[in-house]
Structure formats: C-alpha cells, structure tokens
Design an enzyme around this catalytic site. Sequence first.
Site, PDB file in Angstrom:
ATOM      1  N   CYS A  86      20.543  89.677  35.527  1.00 46.01           N
ATOM      2  CA  CYS A  86      20.504  88.730  34.530  1.00 46.01           C
ATOM      3  C   CYS A  86      21.626  87.966  33.933  1.00 46.01           C
ATOM      4  O   CYS A  86      22.763  88.688  33.844  1.00 46.01           O
ATOM      5  CB  CYS A  86      19.942  89.424  32.999  1.00 46.01           C
ATOM      6  SG  CYS A  86      18.409  90.235  33.132  1.00 46.01           S
ATOM      7  N   GLN A 288       2.859  85.272  40.616  1.00 52.47           N
ATOM      8  CA  GLN A 288       3.934  85.047  39.545  1.00 52.47           C
ATOM      9  C   GLN A 288       4.193  86.484  39.043  1.00 52.47           C
ATOM     10  O   GLN A 288       3.543  87.225  38.615  1.00 52.47           O
ATOM     11  CB  GLN A 288       3.146  84.196  38.284  1.00 52.47           C
ATOM     12  CG  GLN A 288       2.663  82.806  38.872  1.00 52.47           C
ATOM     13  CD  GLN A 288       4.146  81.978  38.887  1.00 52.47           C
ATOM     14  OE1 GLN A 288       5.054  82.309  38.713  1.00 52.47           O
ATOM     15  NE2 GLN A 288       3.981  80.469  39.545  1.00 52.47           N
ATOM     16  N   TYR A 317       1.368  72.071  46.991  1.00 55.96           N
ATOM     17  CA  TYR A 317       1.802  73.466  46.910  1.00 55.96           C
ATOM     18  C   TYR A 317       1.330  74.429  46.119  1.00 55.96           C
ATOM     19  O   TYR A 317       1.407  74.902  45.221  1.00 55.96           O
ATOM     20  CB  TYR A 317       3.607  72.915  46.188  1.00 55.96           C
ATOM     21  CG  TYR A 317       4.067  71.994  46.684  1.00 55.96           C
ATOM     22  CD1 TYR A 317       5.131  72.053  47.531  1.00 55.96           C
ATOM     23  CD2 TYR A 317       4.033  70.658  45.992  1.00 55.96           C
ATOM     24  CE1 TYR A 317       5.997  70.923  48.078  1.00 55.96           C
ATOM     25  CE2 TYR A 317       4.803  69.557  46.589  1.00 55.96           C
ATOM     26  CZ  TYR A 317       5.726  69.641  47.815  1.00 55.96           C
ATOM     27  OH  TYR A 317       6.340  68.685  47.890  1.00 55.96           O
ATOM     28  N   GLU A 338      -1.034  74.072  51.127  1.00 59.51           N
ATOM     29  CA  GLU A 338      -0.028  74.807  50.951  1.00 59.51           C
ATOM     30  C   GLU A 338       0.619  75.042  52.498  1.00 59.51           C
ATOM     31  O   GLU A 338      -0.386  75.297  53.184  1.00 59.51           O
ATOM     32  CB  GLU A 338      -0.418  76.208  50.297  1.00 59.51           C
ATOM     33  CG  GLU A 338       0.185  77.604  50.657  1.00 59.51           C
ATOM     34  CD  GLU A 338       1.826  77.473  49.935  1.00 59.51           C
ATOM     35  OE1 GLU A 338       1.892  77.282  48.844  1.00 59.51           O
ATOM     36  OE2 GLU A 338       2.580  77.774  50.881  1.00 59.51           O
ATOM     37  N   ASP A 386       3.670  71.393  42.175  1.00 56.61           N
ATOM     38  CA  ASP A 386       4.391  72.859  41.858  1.00 56.61           C
ATOM     39  C   ASP A 386       5.189  73.148  42.985  1.00 56.61           C
ATOM     40  O   ASP A 386       5.053  74.211  43.605  1.00 56.61           O
ATOM     41  CB  ASP A 386       3.613  73.933  41.455  1.00 56.61           C
ATOM     42  CG  ASP A 386       4.012  75.106  41.000  1.00 56.61           C
ATOM     43  OD1 ASP A 386       5.523  74.896  40.426  1.00 56.61           O
ATOM     44  OD2 ASP A 386       3.349  76.135  40.637  1.00 56.61           O
ATOM     45  N   CYS A 413      10.380  74.244  38.713  1.00 58.18           N
ATOM     46  CA  CYS A 413      10.882  75.485  38.608  1.00 58.18           C
ATOM     47  C   CYS A 413      12.701  74.927  38.473  1.00 58.18           C
ATOM     48  O   CYS A 413      13.622  75.913  38.561  1.00 58.18           O
ATOM     49  CB  CYS A 413      10.814  76.785  39.597  1.00 58.18           C
ATOM     50  SG  CYS A 413      10.766  76.005  41.071  1.00 58.18           S
TER      51      CYS A 413
END
Length: 461
Positions: A86, A288, A317, A338, A386, A413
């Site tokens: 993190c 995910q 995608y 995809e 996406d 993202c």
Amino acid sequence: MSRTIPVQKNEYIDVLFEDLTHDGAGVAKVDGYPIFVPYGLPGERAKIKVIKVNKGYGFGRLIELYEKSPYRIEIAKEDLHKYGGCQLEHISYEGQLKYKENQVRQVLTRIGKLEDVKVHPILGMDNPWHYRNKAQVPVGEKEGKLIAGFFKPRSHEIVDTDESLIQIPEINEAVQVVKEICGRLGIRAYNEESHKGILRHIMARYGQKTGELMVVIVTRTADIPHRERLVEEIVERLPEVKSIVHNVNGKRTNVILGDKTTVLWGNEVIFDYIGDVKFAISALSFYQVNPVQTKVLYDKALEYANLTGSESVIDAYCGIGTISLFLAQKARKVFGVEVVPEAIEDAKKNAALNGIENVEFEAGEAEVVIPKWYEEGNKADVLVVDPPRKGCDEALLQTIISMKPKKVVYVSCNPATLARDLRILEDGGYKTVEVQPVDMFPHTTHCEAVAKIMLKVVTPK
Ligand code: SAH
C-alpha cells in the site's frame, strides 16, 4: 539557454510539499524545479536530502518533518508489514479520498483541457479494510523457517506477514494455514537465485457472497511432497475451501502462474456474485478484486448508460463479461469484445450460467473487431469501454467518432489516459457530461472513474 538546476545531489534542504504525484510521492519545488519525495504530503514542511538530480526534476528522501499534514497517520513499526503493497499507508482514508478526487479533477483540466465537466465527489468505501478477494503471496525461507508475505519495495526480500489489512480475513487465514502446514511438512520454499526448492506462491481466492474459498499451490516441481497429507489438512482446517488447485511454474521468471494447472481436490472453480450476476472463477481467470466497489462502479456505468431495453450496446475490453452481463439485464442486445480468448470463453460460460441470452462475445482487438462490426451494419446505440491502464487505442476512438453512438460510457483505471481520450472524443464531436471517481483500491494509489459522454447534437443552419 538551459536552466541551471537549483539543488545538488546529497544536499540537505528545507522544503514545502505542494502536491502529490500519481504514485503518491510528495512534490516540493525549489525555484520551480520539482523534487519528488516519498512520504511527503501537501502542506507539510520538511528537511529532505536530495538523492538524485535529473535535468527537469529530482528525487529526495524525507529526513525530518517540521509541520505535519492533518491527513498524516502514524503506523507503529511492528504493524508496517500489515500494509504490504500500500503506497498510501501514511495517509488517513479521508485524505486518500481527497487526493484521488483531486487527481481526477486535475488531469481533466491539465491533460484533457476540459474546463466545465462535472466531477462528483469520489465514492469511497464505508469500511476500507479487508476488501481484497485474492492474494498471491510469495514464499521464502528465513533461518530455516517458511515465510510468506510481500516483497520489500524495489527488492527481492520477502517480509513475513501474518495479517494483511487489505485482504479479506478468510484469505489471510488461508495463507497462514497453508504456510503453517507446508512448513510443518518440511516443504521447502523456492529460491529465486539458485532456482531450487519447491513452493513458490500460495494463492487464495474467495467468493464474498458465496463464502467459497479456493487455494492454489504454485510450485517449481511437478510433484508436491506429502501432497495427500497437505490436501487432507487444508480441507480439515479450512472448512470453506471448495477447491484446491496445483499450478506448476518451472521457469525462472517473476510471472506467478505457470502453464500446468490440476485440481487436487474439489471443484475447478468457485462462484461469486456481483449484484445478481453469478460468476465462475478458476485459478487463472481474471476477476475484479474488490467486488463491493465493483458493484458501485458498474451501477454507475449502468446509470450513465441509462438503458430502456431497446438499445444495442457494445462493451469493448469486456474481459470475462462482467460489465456486458450487467448491461444485458437492461439492454436489447450486448456485444462484448476482448483480446484474451480464454476470457471470452469465461464470458460465454458466465452468460450461460446466468441464462443470459441477449449477449454475443468475440475474441479480438477492440480496434479491429468494432470497425468490422460497423461495416457489417452493427451500429451500437451505446458504447462502453473499460480499457487497461494505457487507455483506448487511437484507432478505436476514431471508429467511435465515425460510428457516432449517441452515448459512450468510459470506465477507466487510469485518470491520465481517461483525460487524454476524453479530449480526443471531445475534438471528434462528443461532450463529456459528468465524471464519477470511485475508490476501488483503498490505501493504494489506484483510482477508477466512470465518465458519461454524449454525442453533440448539431443543429442545422
Ligand atoms: N471490463 C472487464 C475487464 C476490463 S480490464 C471487467 O471489468 O472485468 C481491460 C481488459 O481489456 C483486459 O481484459 C484486457 O485483456 C483487455 N484488452 C487489452 N487490450 C485490448 C484490445 N486492444 N482489445 C480488446 N481488449 C483488450
């Protein structure tokens, strides 16, 4: 005339941090020259040591903080390992959300040159801990004992970790239990340098809605010593386990999974739900990692698509069809494309699993398949994209501009490539109406956002 650099390597200087980079480092400026310093936070004054000087920017190390940000949190040294991986561990969750939201706003203006886009307050998690449903933990040895955890940043040293604060507790437990059993059975860890030893990674996946657990043992060798005993003990100690899988990776590589996968016990897949849609997850499938926030993100995408049931929708995608199946519940027909053929196989299986029939999937590059569909007369009313971090292929954006779907929903993202692509669409006759940032990965620098983009109506003169 080239500008002189105002600082020197190894120099100690006092600075004020003004900003954060996209990877979470503090930015200080000396006569306009930016210096990036890990752990520095905006508003903080500090002493730093300059450790690297490039032409346009430098790097520094934090030496002493004079004034602390209200968003800084202190973590006890003995707890640091719980935050493995993190980058934003030193920032309160409130501060992280503020930082991510600002980042989206900034790139839309700076990169996208979009001045009047409505950016909504970021949607964060009520409880931003223990959210990840998948762990892939490298295994090593220290003083003859098995250890498992994460790699120290920029090193190959493994930090032994007994609990990760971002993993679901069932995942933490699975990793600890498998580590303990393997250690007791004398299964040696893989050693990267000598390319000897056996156990490389312990992987665990968990279906949060179903309570189903999968354990994947990744070894260098085709055999696992004491295999039967290992399986027996895992089944006994982890009652939620539904699948135990063995993956063999005999290569000298930092890629985690190898080519050979066999089921040692139970099923080949576990199941999980996002909303009402059921997904089968195998050891290798993409899924995910934060299902709670995935639902939030996809609900927003669905809201922006605003489907009435009569639309034809393209999901570029599409991965394993997550968004496509979500959209199919509200659209007349959904076409997903995809590039990874195995993901398309999963997408088809997931459609069948849910009895969803108004979807079609095709393997290929979105920028090749969608123009082909267009030529064949398949014109979508709504297009959803996406893409991976690098954003949409320029050819795809040009196809969208010629196809003129009334609406585009962009799930991103990477805010920087989102901003770049929104600018291209804007120049091609579209208008970005609103953007919703969503925090899918608390405590990391990753930030997702959904944008609603409408075709501008040209009024005839
Ligand atoms: N929408 C999916 C996956 C999004 S991730 C989900 O939410 O589950 C981005 C996906 O784009 C990956 O599955 C990747 O394999 C795929 N991809 C990358 N480049 C592509 C291209 N040129 N054409 C089509 N798909 C591509």
